[in-house]
Design a protein around this motif. Structure first.
Motif, PDB file in Angstrom:
ATOM      1  N   GLY A 128      -0.035   7.492   3.390  1.00  0.00           N
ATOM      2  CA  GLY A 128      -1.053   8.536   3.383  1.00  0.00           C
ATOM      3  C   GLY A 128      -2.401   8.035   3.848  1.00  0.00           C
ATOM      4  N   PRO A 133      -7.378   8.226 -10.460  1.00  0.00           N
ATOM      5  CA  PRO A 133      -7.152   8.446  -9.033  1.00  0.00           C
ATOM      6  C   PRO A 133      -7.808   9.708  -8.498  1.00  0.00           C
ATOM      7  N   SER A 134      -7.957  10.720  -9.336  1.00  0.00           N
ATOM      8  CA  SER A 134      -8.540  11.979  -8.872  1.00  0.00           C
ATOM      9  C   SER A 134      -9.980  11.807  -8.395  1.00  0.00           C
ATOM     10  N   LEU A 180      -9.299  11.063  -4.520  1.00  0.00           N
ATOM     11  CA  LEU A 180      -8.521  11.972  -3.686  1.00  0.00           C
ATOM     12  C   LEU A 180      -9.409  13.053  -3.085  1.00  0.00           C
ATOM     13  N   GLY A 181      -9.288  13.224  -1.777  1.00  0.00           N
ATOM     14  CA  GLY A 181     -10.063  14.243  -1.094  1.00  0.00           C
ATOM     15  C   GLY A 181     -11.404  13.790  -0.577  1.00  0.00           C
ATOM     16  N   ASP A 205      -7.928   7.653   1.304  1.00  0.00           N
ATOM     17  CA  ASP A 205      -8.235   8.119  -0.053  1.00  0.00           C
ATOM     18  C   ASP A 205      -7.004   8.076  -0.944  1.00  0.00           C
ATOM     19  N   VAL A 206      -5.846   8.414  -0.380  1.00  0.00           N
ATOM     20  CA  VAL A 206      -4.587   8.381  -1.140  1.00  0.00           C
ATOM     21  C   VAL A 206      -4.209   6.943  -1.473  1.00  0.00           C
ATOM     22  N   ARG A 207      -4.408   6.040  -0.525  1.00  0.00           N
ATOM     23  CA  ARG A 207      -4.045   4.642  -0.748  1.00  0.00           C
ATOM     24  C   ARG A 207      -4.948   3.983  -1.789  1.00  0.00           C
ATOM     25  N   GLN A 253       0.835  -1.197   0.000  1.00  0.00           N
ATOM     26  CA  GLN A 253       0.000   0.000   0.000  1.00  0.00           C
ATOM     27  C   GLN A 253       0.872   1.250   0.000  1.00  0.00           C
ATOM     28  N   ALA A 254       0.363   2.293  -0.621  1.00  0.00           N
ATOM     29  CA  ALA A 254       1.022   3.594  -0.571  1.00  0.00           C
ATOM     30  C   ALA A 254       0.851   4.195   0.820  1.00  0.00           C
ATOM     31  N   ALA A 309      -6.557   5.629  -4.186  1.00  0.00           N
ATOM     32  CA  ALA A 309      -6.218   6.258  -5.464  1.00  0.00           C
ATOM     33  C   ALA A 309      -4.954   5.640  -6.050  1.00  0.00           C
ATOM     34  N   ALA A 310      -3.952   5.378  -5.197  1.00  0.00           N
ATOM     35  CA  ALA A 310      -2.706   4.785  -5.673  1.00  0.00           C
ATOM     36  C   ALA A 310      -2.931   3.370  -6.198  1.00  0.00           C
TER      37      ALA A 310
END
Length: 215
Positions: A81, A144-145, A148-149, A84-86, A78-79, A88-89
């Motif tokens: 953050g 991914p966008s 995010l958020g 949501d970041v994970r 996993q990335a 998206a990645a």
């Protein structure tokens, strides 16, 4: 000549180690028992995912793989953050249509998942969770966008994510509502709804032992 689309089924998960997973199950379960339930849930989820036709089956893992990992899965870390970041990645690493699920719905079946990877008129598929989140998200063109958020682990996470998809102009199909296993009442309801699963067997084992010990 157009290159064939490569489909990916992603499972995002934590290694089921005591104290790191399912902490909201303690109490009444001990950290070791909560981890045992998490391992059973993950094993059920991976078993169902493995039987869904896809070009790639990928476990996006926080931790190290164990004996619960079936053959046929690539494992990627996993990335860092927020969630949501994970998420998206995880989508960012997919070359074509992708379906992502978590490890908290051991009642999931291949039949529930299969529509989300079919090539049809939908741009996305969304699986709402009973607690207001979501248990599945599929994107025909991973972006991914779109994640995010989005505020995660809140009562309106699912509503915000669904609205994000629709605001992007996507045609969204809806999967059935499922209950995530987060709390002891969740575990009881999911075990009762999916009696043939590893999760239900492990739940019965732990609760029967607790009753016999007078807990």
């Amino acid at each position: 000549m157009t290159a064939p689309l490569v489909t990916t089924l992603l499972v995002i998960a934590k290694e089921p180690r005591p104290g790191r997973v399912k902490t909201r199950l303690t109490p009444p379960f001990t950290p070791e028992e909560a981890a045992a339930l998490a391992e059973a849930s993950l094993a059920d989820t991976l078993s169902a995912a493995a039987r869904v036709p896809a070009d790639r089956h990928v476990l996006v893992l926080d931790g190290q793989p164990g004996p619960w990992l079936p053959p046929g899965f690539a494992v990627v870390p996993q990335a860092g953050g927020g969630l949501d970041v994970r998420l998206a990645a995880a989508f960012a690493g997919c070359p074509g249509p992708a379906l992502l699920i978590g490890m908290d719905t051991p009642q999931v079946t291949p039949e529930l998942l299969a529509p989300a990877l079919r090539r049809d008129a939908h741009d996305a598929w969304f699986g709402p969770a009973a607690d207001g989140g979501f248990w599945a998200l599929a994107l025909a063109r991973p972006a991914p966008s779109l994640l995010l958020g989005v505020p995660m682990s809140t009562p309106d996470t699912g509503a915000v994510q669904y609205a994000r998809l629709r605001a992007a102009g996507l045609r969204v199909g809806t999967l059935p509502v499922l209950r995530d296993v987060d709390t002891a009442p969740d575990a009881r309801q999911v075990a009762a709804a999916a009696p043939g699963t590893r999760f239900a067997a492990r739940y019965a084992e732990l609760t029967t032992a607790a009753t016999g010990a007078g807990r």
